[in-house]
Design a protein around this motif. Structure first.
Motif, PDB file in Angstrom:
ATOM      1  N   LYS A  76       0.811  -1.218   0.000  1.00 50.20           N
ATOM      2  CA  LYS A  76       0.000   0.000   0.000  1.00 50.20           C
ATOM      3  C   LYS A  76       0.845   1.269   0.000  1.00 50.20           C
ATOM      4  N   ASN A  77       2.167   1.111  -0.048  1.00 51.12           N
ATOM      5  CA  ASN A  77       3.068   2.272   0.004  1.00 51.12           C
ATOM      6  C   ASN A  77       2.737   3.178   1.178  1.00 51.12           C
ATOM      7  N   THR A  78       2.503   2.569   2.316  1.00 53.77           N
ATOM      8  CA  THR A  78       2.032   3.311   3.493  1.00 53.77           C
ATOM      9  C   THR A  78       2.828   2.925   4.735  1.00 53.77           C
ATOM     10  N   VAL A  79       3.120   3.927   5.541  1.00 57.35           N
ATOM     11  CA  VAL A  79       3.747   3.699   6.836  1.00 57.35           C
ATOM     12  C   VAL A  79       2.759   4.154   7.910  1.00 57.35           C
ATOM     13  N   TYR A  80       2.755   3.439   9.025  1.00 59.85           N
ATOM     14  CA  TYR A  80       1.805   3.702  10.099  1.00 59.85           C
ATOM     15  C   TYR A  80       2.542   4.028  11.390  1.00 59.85           C
ATOM     16  N   LEU A  81       1.861   4.755  12.250  1.00 61.59           N
ATOM     17  CA  LEU A  81       2.337   4.964  13.614  1.00 61.59           C
ATOM     18  C   LEU A  81       1.164   4.711  14.544  1.00 61.59           C
ATOM     19  N   GLN A  82       1.211   3.579  15.225  1.00 63.32           N
ATOM     20  CA  GLN A  82       0.209   3.254  16.242  1.00 63.32           C
ATOM     21  C   GLN A  82       0.648   3.882  17.552  1.00 63.32           C
ATOM     22  N   MET A  83      -0.194   4.722  18.101  1.00 61.96           N
ATOM     23  CA  MET A  83       0.138   5.452  19.323  1.00 61.96           C
ATOM     24  C   MET A  83      -0.845   5.053  20.415  1.00 61.96           C
ATOM     25  N   ASP A  84      -0.341   4.454  21.463  1.00 66.37           N
ATOM     26  CA  ASP A  84      -1.162   4.006  22.588  1.00 66.37           C
ATOM     27  C   ASP A  84      -0.755   4.750  23.856  1.00 66.37           C
ATOM     28  N   THR A  85      -1.633   4.703  24.828  1.00 65.89           N
ATOM     29  CA  THR A  85      -1.383   5.350  26.125  1.00 65.89           C
ATOM     30  C   THR A  85      -0.892   6.778  25.922  1.00 65.89           C
ATOM     31  N   LEU A  86      -1.631   7.524  25.158  1.00 64.75           N
ATOM     32  CA  LEU A  86      -1.210   8.877  24.809  1.00 64.75           C
ATOM     33  C   LEU A  86      -1.203   9.786  26.029  1.00 64.75           C
ATOM     34  N   LYS A  87      -0.252  10.712  25.995  1.00 67.51           N
ATOM     35  CA  LYS A  87      -0.091  11.688  27.066  1.00 67.51           C
ATOM     36  C   LYS A  87      -0.226  13.100  26.479  1.00 67.51           C
ATOM     37  N   ALA A  88      -0.492  14.055  27.354  1.00 60.20           N
ATOM     38  CA  ALA A  88      -0.634  15.438  26.892  1.00 60.20           C
ATOM     39  C   ALA A  88       0.633  15.902  26.170  1.00 60.20           C
ATOM     40  N   GLU A  89       1.794  15.442  26.638  1.00 63.62           N
ATOM     41  CA  GLU A  89       3.061  15.873  26.024  1.00 63.62           C
ATOM     42  C   GLU A  89       3.296  15.266  24.642  1.00 63.62           C
ATOM     43  N   ASP A  90       2.414  14.371  24.203  1.00 67.83           N
ATOM     44  CA  ASP A  90       2.497  13.840  22.842  1.00 67.83           C
ATOM     45  C   ASP A  90       1.832  14.781  21.830  1.00 67.83           C
ATOM     46  N   SER A  91       1.162  15.808  22.307  1.00 69.20           N
ATOM     47  CA  SER A  91       0.493  16.748  21.416  1.00 69.20           C
ATOM     48  C   SER A  91       1.511  17.473  20.543  1.00 69.20           C
ATOM     49  N   ALA A  92       1.283  17.448  19.247  1.00 69.40           N
ATOM     50  CA  ALA A  92       2.212  18.060  18.293  1.00 69.40           C
ATOM     51  C   ALA A  92       1.671  17.851  16.885  1.00 69.40           C
ATOM     52  N   VAL A  93       2.319  18.481  15.932  1.00 71.07           N
ATOM     53  CA  VAL A  93       2.104  18.135  14.532  1.00 71.07           C
ATOM     54  C   VAL A  93       3.076  17.000  14.207  1.00 71.07           C
ATOM     55  N   TYR A  94       2.536  15.925  13.665  1.00 70.25           N
ATOM     56  CA  TYR A  94       3.333  14.744  13.330  1.00 70.25           C
ATOM     57  C   TYR A  94       3.621  14.736  11.832  1.00 70.25           C
ATOM     58  N   TYR A  95       4.901  14.581  11.504  1.00 62.73           N
ATOM     59  CA  TYR A  95       5.355  14.578  10.123  1.00 62.73           C
ATOM     60  C   TYR A  95       5.929  13.223   9.747  1.00 62.73           C
ATOM     61  N   CYS A  96       5.625  12.824   8.542  1.00 63.62           N
ATOM     62  CA  CYS A  96       6.175  11.611   7.964  1.00 63.62           C
ATOM     63  C   CYS A  96       7.312  12.003   7.024  1.00 63.62           C
ATOM     64  N   GLY A  97       8.380  11.204   7.023  1.00 64.74           N
ATOM     65  CA  GLY A  97       9.492  11.472   6.129  1.00 64.74           C
ATOM     66  C   GLY A  97       9.993  10.212   5.454  1.00 64.74           C
ATOM     67  N   ALA A  98      10.656  10.399   4.313  1.00 66.50           N
ATOM     68  CA  ALA A  98      11.267   9.296   3.564  1.00 66.50           C
ATOM     69  C   ALA A  98      12.750   9.589   3.408  1.00 66.50           C
ATOM     70  N   ALA A  99      13.571   8.575   3.706  1.00 66.95           N
ATOM     71  CA  ALA A  99      15.026   8.763   3.705  1.00 66.95           C
ATOM     72  C   ALA A  99      15.723   7.636   2.955  1.00 66.95           C
ATOM     73  N   GLN A 100      16.786   7.983   2.262  1.00 63.88           N
ATOM     74  CA  GLN A 100      17.585   6.966   1.590  1.00 63.88           C
ATOM     75  C   GLN A 100      18.621   6.367   2.540  1.00 63.88           C
ATOM     76  N   THR A 101      18.771   6.966   3.718  1.00 66.28           N
ATOM     77  CA  THR A 101      19.690   6.448   4.728  1.00 66.28           C
ATOM     78  C   THR A 101      19.066   5.269   5.439  1.00 66.28           C
ATOM     79  N   TRP A 102      19.876   4.260   5.786  1.00 61.12           N
ATOM     80  CA  TRP A 102      19.314   3.053   6.401  1.00 61.12           C
ATOM     81  C   TRP A 102      18.729   3.342   7.782  1.00 61.12           C
ATOM     82  N   ALA A 103      19.500   3.933   8.655  1.00 56.83           N
ATOM     83  CA  ALA A 103      19.034   4.243  10.009  1.00 56.83           C
ATOM     84  C   ALA A 103      18.860   5.743  10.099  1.00 56.83           C
ATOM     85  N   ALA A 104      17.709   6.199   9.700  1.00 51.64           N
ATOM     86  CA  ALA A 104      17.469   7.640   9.576  1.00 51.64           C
ATOM     87  C   ALA A 104      16.841   8.176  10.854  1.00 51.64           C
TER      88      ALA A 104
END
Length: 123
Positions: A76-104
């Protein structure tokens, strides 16, 4: 033209869960490591999680380890982020990125970015 489109962000109560999605197009998905970063108002963009090209290796920030899970679906050419037990400090704008580096793990490792999706956790 490469496009990364995030979705799934919304308002959620503390202790709740969300799953973010990032659909990629215009690139050979299997050749890129994928990652999630987040940015709160007035703060820098911080690493959250990354996954290798094959999906066999994953990396997490200490602040989310054990609560968040990154995965990818090459069909599906899709990456997911499952977020559990969320906290107030997790509030933010979340960005997805693509990298040619192995451990980015750093933002400057990334070649492409999405537009972001807002996650707000109410306490």
């Amino acid at each position: 033209q490469v496009q990364l489109v995030e979705s799934g962000g919304r308002l959620v109560q503390a202790g709740g869960s969300l799953r973010l999605s990032c659909a990629a197009s215009g690139l050979t998905f299997s050749r890129y490591s994928m990652g999630w970063f987040r940015q709160a108002p007035g703060k820098e963009r911080d690493f959250v999680a990354a996954i290798s090209r094959s999906g066999g290796s994953t990396f997490y920030a200490d602040s989310v380890k054990g609560r968040f899970t990154i995965s990818r679906d090459t069909s599906k050419n899709t990456v997911y982020l499952q977020m559990d037990t969320l906290k107030a400090e997790d509030s933010a704008v979340y960005y997805c990125g693509a990298a040619q580096t192995w451990a980015a793990l750093a933002s400057n490792d990334y070649n492409y970015w999405g537009q972001g999706t807002q996650v707000t956790v109410s306490s």
